[in-house]
Design an enzyme around this catalytic site. Sequence first.
Site, PDB file in Angstrom:
ATOM      1  CB  SER A  11     -45.952  97.011  54.512  1.00 49.96           C
ATOM      2  OG  SER A  11     -46.367  97.693  55.673  1.00 49.96           O
ATOM      3  CB  THR A 115     -39.961  97.794  58.214  1.00 49.29           C
ATOM      4  OG1 THR A 115     -39.524  97.309  56.959  1.00 49.29           O
ATOM      5  CG2 THR A 115     -39.474  96.868  59.305  1.00 49.29           C
ATOM      6  CB  THR A 133     -40.986  94.140  56.805  1.00 46.53           C
ATOM      7  OG1 THR A 133     -41.548  94.687  55.605  1.00 46.53           O
ATOM      8  CG2 THR A 133     -39.684  93.432  56.447  1.00 46.53           C
ATOM      9  NE  ARG A 143     -36.022  92.954  48.744  1.00 45.79           N
ATOM     10  CZ  ARG A 143     -36.430  93.712  49.740  1.00 45.79           C
ATOM     11  NH1 ARG A 143     -37.279  93.252  50.621  1.00 45.79           N
ATOM     12  NH2 ARG A 143     -35.995  94.957  49.872  1.00 45.79           N
ATOM     13  CB  THR A 166     -38.864 101.702  57.453  1.00 50.45           C
ATOM     14  OG1 THR A 166     -39.907 101.215  56.614  1.00 50.45           O
ATOM     15  CG2 THR A 166     -38.896 103.211  57.486  1.00 50.45           C
ATOM     16  N   GLY A 167     -37.879 101.185  54.546  1.00 47.56           N
ATOM     17  CA  GLY A 167     -37.637 101.658  53.181  1.00 47.56           C
ATOM     18  C   GLY A 167     -36.904 100.615  52.365  1.00 47.56           C
TER      19      GLY A 167
HETATM   20  N1  ASP Z   1     -37.041  97.538  54.568  1.00 45.21           N
HETATM   21  C1  ASP Z   1     -37.988  96.544  54.136  1.00 45.21           C
HETATM   22  C2  ASP Z   1     -37.410  95.739  53.032  1.00 45.21           C
HETATM   23  O1  ASP Z   1     -36.684  96.262  52.197  1.00 45.21           O
HETATM   24  C3  ASP Z   1     -39.275  97.061  53.686  1.00 45.21           C
HETATM   25  C4  ASP Z   1     -39.602  98.464  54.027  1.00 45.21           C
HETATM   26  O2  ASP Z   1     -39.454  98.902  55.143  1.00 45.21           O
HETATM   27  O3  ASP Z   1     -40.054  99.215  53.182  1.00 45.21           O
HETATM   28  O4  ASP Z   1     -37.738  94.572  52.946  1.00 45.21           O
END
Ligand code: ASP
Length: 251
Positions: A11, A115, A133, A143, A166-167
């Site tokens: 990731s 991330t 990330t 995107r 994160t997320g």
């Molecule tokens: N926040 C990051 C994104 O949406 C990825 C992640 O942390 O899951 O690109």
Amino acid sequence: MIVEADPESTSVGRGGFPDAAGDVTLDASIMDHRGQCGAVACLEKTLHPISVARAVMERTQHVLLVGEKARDFATQIGFPKTGLLTPNARKAWKAWKANNPKWRSFSTDISNHDTIGMLAIDKQGNLSGACTTSGWAFKIPGRVGDSPIIGAGLYVDNEIGAATATGTGEEVIKICGSFLVVELMRQGYSPQRACEEAVSRIKKRNPGNPELFVGFIAINKSGEHGAFATKTGFEYALYQHGQNRLIPGLF
Ligand code: ASP
């Protein structure tokens, strides 16, 4: 930078899962105690996007460079082009492609993104932060997530505190997540309570989506820290007094 270079991390950086077209595109940002910041978005073929973000902060008058032109900037300042798609990530992409002909069928589950976010406080109490990330696995090409958006994936205010996320970046962007966490701390919330409040706002906006994963970590000017996520599976590492600890994030 260690995680960016680790091919086992799916990731972040090398080894990160690609977009729907099979290209690994990276987002990163950095912010220091002076309120200076730099970021790159949708950057390809670069082993250390966080270092390019730092160069944007330290060597330009800008905050965010994107895509091919960000790659041109990286070339100009000496970052070589590096292939990032590992055999493992390519295999995962092929498998995804075979089963998911439509863009909208991505899962927002934690397995599809993550991330590395870091917040630091030094002996003088100065705060800084960074995050990096490869974003949402198999995303629509072009995107960009929350991580390179200052105030969304990262925010540092040296008078108050710092936060990073994160997320699912789309949900973090919609509430200006990291800025919100810092502003809540300004109003007197502890880092823990500020993260909880930001997560609760995201949950309120997404009733009936138990898959949704978003998490925040935060630190304040006195070095207190906290973390909270929409669901289980979130942990953060704390380095303090010469020791590393892995702390399960609450949810
Ligand atoms: N926040 C990051 C994104 O949406 C990825 C992640 O942390 O899951 O690109």
